[in-house]
Design a protein around this motif. Structure first.
Motif, PDB file in Angstrom:
ATOM      1  N   ASP A 318      55.461  76.159  28.302  1.00 13.31           N
ATOM      2  CA  ASP A 318      56.911  76.062  28.416  1.00 13.31           C
ATOM      3  C   ASP A 318      57.297  76.286  29.884  1.00 13.31           C
ATOM      4  O   ASP A 318      57.044  77.337  30.456  1.00 13.31           O
ATOM      5  CB  ASP A 318      57.531  77.169  27.533  1.00 13.31           C
ATOM      6  CG  ASP A 318      59.035  77.002  27.476  1.00 13.31           C
ATOM      7  OD1 ASP A 318      59.739  77.957  27.088  1.00 13.31           O
ATOM      8  OD2 ASP A 318      59.510  75.905  27.877  1.00 13.31           O
ATOM      9  N   LYS A 358      56.218  70.318  23.859  1.00 13.69           N
ATOM     10  CA  LYS A 358      55.902  71.152  22.692  1.00 13.69           C
ATOM     11  C   LYS A 358      54.479  70.908  22.210  1.00 13.69           C
ATOM     12  O   LYS A 358      53.705  71.831  21.966  1.00 13.69           O
ATOM     13  CB  LYS A 358      56.889  70.828  21.535  1.00 13.69           C
ATOM     14  CG  LYS A 358      58.203  71.581  21.679  1.00 13.69           C
ATOM     15  CD  LYS A 358      58.242  72.896  20.845  1.00 13.69           C
ATOM     16  CE  LYS A 358      59.345  73.823  21.284  1.00 13.69           C
ATOM     17  NZ  LYS A 358      59.048  74.402  22.616  1.00 13.69           N
ATOM     18  N   ARG A 359      54.149  69.619  22.061  1.00 14.30           N
ATOM     19  CA  ARG A 359      52.755  69.356  21.640  1.00 14.30           C
ATOM     20  C   ARG A 359      52.354  67.918  21.963  1.00 14.30           C
ATOM     21  O   ARG A 359      53.226  67.073  22.203  1.00 14.30           O
ATOM     22  CB  ARG A 359      52.582  69.659  20.161  1.00 14.30           C
ATOM     23  CG  ARG A 359      53.181  68.678  19.183  1.00 14.30           C
ATOM     24  CD  ARG A 359      52.761  69.016  17.748  1.00 14.30           C
ATOM     25  NE  ARG A 359      51.344  69.296  17.694  1.00 14.30           N
ATOM     26  CZ  ARG A 359      50.808  70.319  16.992  1.00 14.30           C
ATOM     27  NH1 ARG A 359      51.565  71.124  16.324  1.00 14.30           N
ATOM     28  NH2 ARG A 359      49.520  70.513  16.983  1.00 14.30           N
TER      29      ARG A 359
END
Ligand code: EPZ
Length: 419
Positions: A318, A358-359
């Motif tokens: 992040d 995020k992924r």
């Protein structure tokens, strides 16, 4: 062509052994040309580049056999002086044939290595140094033809930049030169020190290896040796970053922590728990990691060979990170492939600006060079769903038993043989 298939998202937990260093084993294999006596080298990794080098040295005139991770060499009686294109183009380190053959038989014709995915890979620093040591050089039909009619003589050599390969090549000739050679602005990598340790075991007289000034007093003859290759610090860094990416808990055995200081410091600054012991490193993800900027530098700075792997980790944290590549001019071939996983990376010259996502989602990707390939594997481990990695012959050059080690840590990874 073989491919690797990964189903991502599995935590990594457990312990693995780190293999011997590819980048130490290669110059040490070339060093066996400097003696007619038998040599024994242990902890040699089973890699495509090692096989290529053994084949090349057998072609030149050594008798070399490798059983498991032990290499034994003896002399066959006569050395060829030609390093053909089909061998040199496969592996740039073949250029290390120059130093030993110029020292032993005063001549060698080497096919120009050509560039590769990460850059033009010139050899001007090698050639300028050899010229100062009394070598005549000319280029014809794609070959660099060299001849030391009065033998190699010692010289003061000031490198325009601390080239690892050039430092190794000059060491491999200066040890049998007439007189003293001083290398200024030498590379300081641990692999240089390991090579110098071997050469001194053979009877060479080298001081200062591992610093940027190395002095070599030439001797008349070198004898056989037995030596254990140092651990592969780049392989170790790759698995430490895999543990960080997968929020895992991994112990690396048979490592040399001091060789990884720059990477360990950066990972600790991210918030990864790391405990170094004499020859092991314990890594544990304990909290959300914070991105850290890196600039690649020569040793002991942050290694260029870990830049691609670092980019994967930064892409999944992040926040934002900046990666500057200062060693090679084109070492961002992995960026486009990482974007296929969903990475948010913007390039501007030699700097990559990363914004964490995020992924990743699994994708079919293609390897362009060895360390880019490692990055794609790490991305596949993290991605949701299935990833297929092709052109994995690049990976087989530098990572011993990659799938086996990752499977042992819990990854869902397999090699698919495509005929
Ligand atoms: C060694 O390559 C390693 N290879 C590389 O690892 C590593 O990335 C590199 O050192 C830097 O650490 C081996 O040890 C087999 P350099 P080498 O000469 O010797 C320029 C891997 O992934 N240069 O230090 O080729 C060159 O273009 C491989 O295991 C010249 O300009 O590296 C590059 O920009 C990839 N003229 C920079 O110097 C020359 O004559 C560093 O090259 C020589 C080099």
């Amino acid at each position: 062509m073989d491919r690797i298939v990964i189903n991502g998202g599995k935590k990594l937990k457990g312990e693995i052994d780190i293999s011997g260093s590819k980048n130490s084993a290669l110059p040490i294999l070339f060093a066996t040309l400097l003696t007619d006596e038998p040599t024994i080298i242990t902890n040699v990794p089973s890699l495509a580049d090692i096989d290529t080098t053994i084949k090349f040295l057998n072609f030149i005139g050594k008798n070399i056999i490798k059983e498991e991770n032990v290499v034994k060499t003896c002399f066959s009686g006569k050395y060829k002086h030609i390093a053909p294109y089909d061998l040199v183009r496969k592996m740039r380190a073949s250029i290390l044939i120059m130093g030993p053959l110029l020292a032993r038989i005063k001549k060698v014709d080497v096919s120009l290595p050509g560039g590769c995915a990460i850059g033009a890979r010139p050899i001007d620093i090698h050639l300028d140094a050899f010229q100062k040591m009394g070598v005549d050089i000319y280029v014809e039909n794609g070959y660099v033809k060299t001849f030391a009619k009065n033998g190699i003589k010692g010289a003061v050599i000031d490198f325009k930049l601390p080239s690892v390969g050039a430092t190794e090549n000059i060491l491999l000739s200066a040890v049998l030169a007439k007189g003293v050679t001083t290398i200024i602005n030498a590379a300081c990598e641990p692999e240089i020190e390991d090579l110098a340790t071997v050469l001194n075991k053979m009877g060479a007289r080298i001081i200062g290896a591992g610093t940027n000034k190395i002095v070599i007093k030439g001797v008349d003859k070198l004898c056989g040796f037995t030596h254990k290759i140092i651990p592969d610090r780049i392989e170790a860094a790759t698995y430490m970053i895999a543990a960080a990416v997968m929020k895992g808990e991994v112990t690396l055995n048979k490592v040399e922590p001091i060789h990884l200081k720059a990477v360990i410091d950066k990972l600790k600054r991210c918030g990864l728990f790391i405990k170094e012991k004499k020859d092991t490193i314990f890594v544990k993800w304990v909290k959300n990691l914070k991105p850290q900027n890196v600039k690649t530098e020569v040793y002991p700075g942050f290694p260029t060979d870990v830049q691609a792997q670092w980019m994967v980790l930064m892409s999944l944290l992040d926040g934002k990170a900046r990666i500057e590549e200062n060693i090679f001019e084109n070492r961002f071939m992995h960026v486009a492939e990482l974007q296929r996983f969903g990475a948010d990376i913007v390039m501007n010259g030699k700097v990559a600006y990363i914004k964490g996502v995020k992924r990743f989602s699994g994708a079919p990707v293609m390897v362009s060079d060895l360390r880019a390939g490692a990055a794609l594997i790490l991305a596949g481990l993290a991605a949701k769903g299935k990833t297929t990695v092709s052109r994995i012959y690049h990976l087989d050059r530098g990572y011993e038993a990659l799938e086996k080690k990752l499977k042992k840590l819990g990854a869902d990874i397999k090699r698919v043989h495509n005929n």
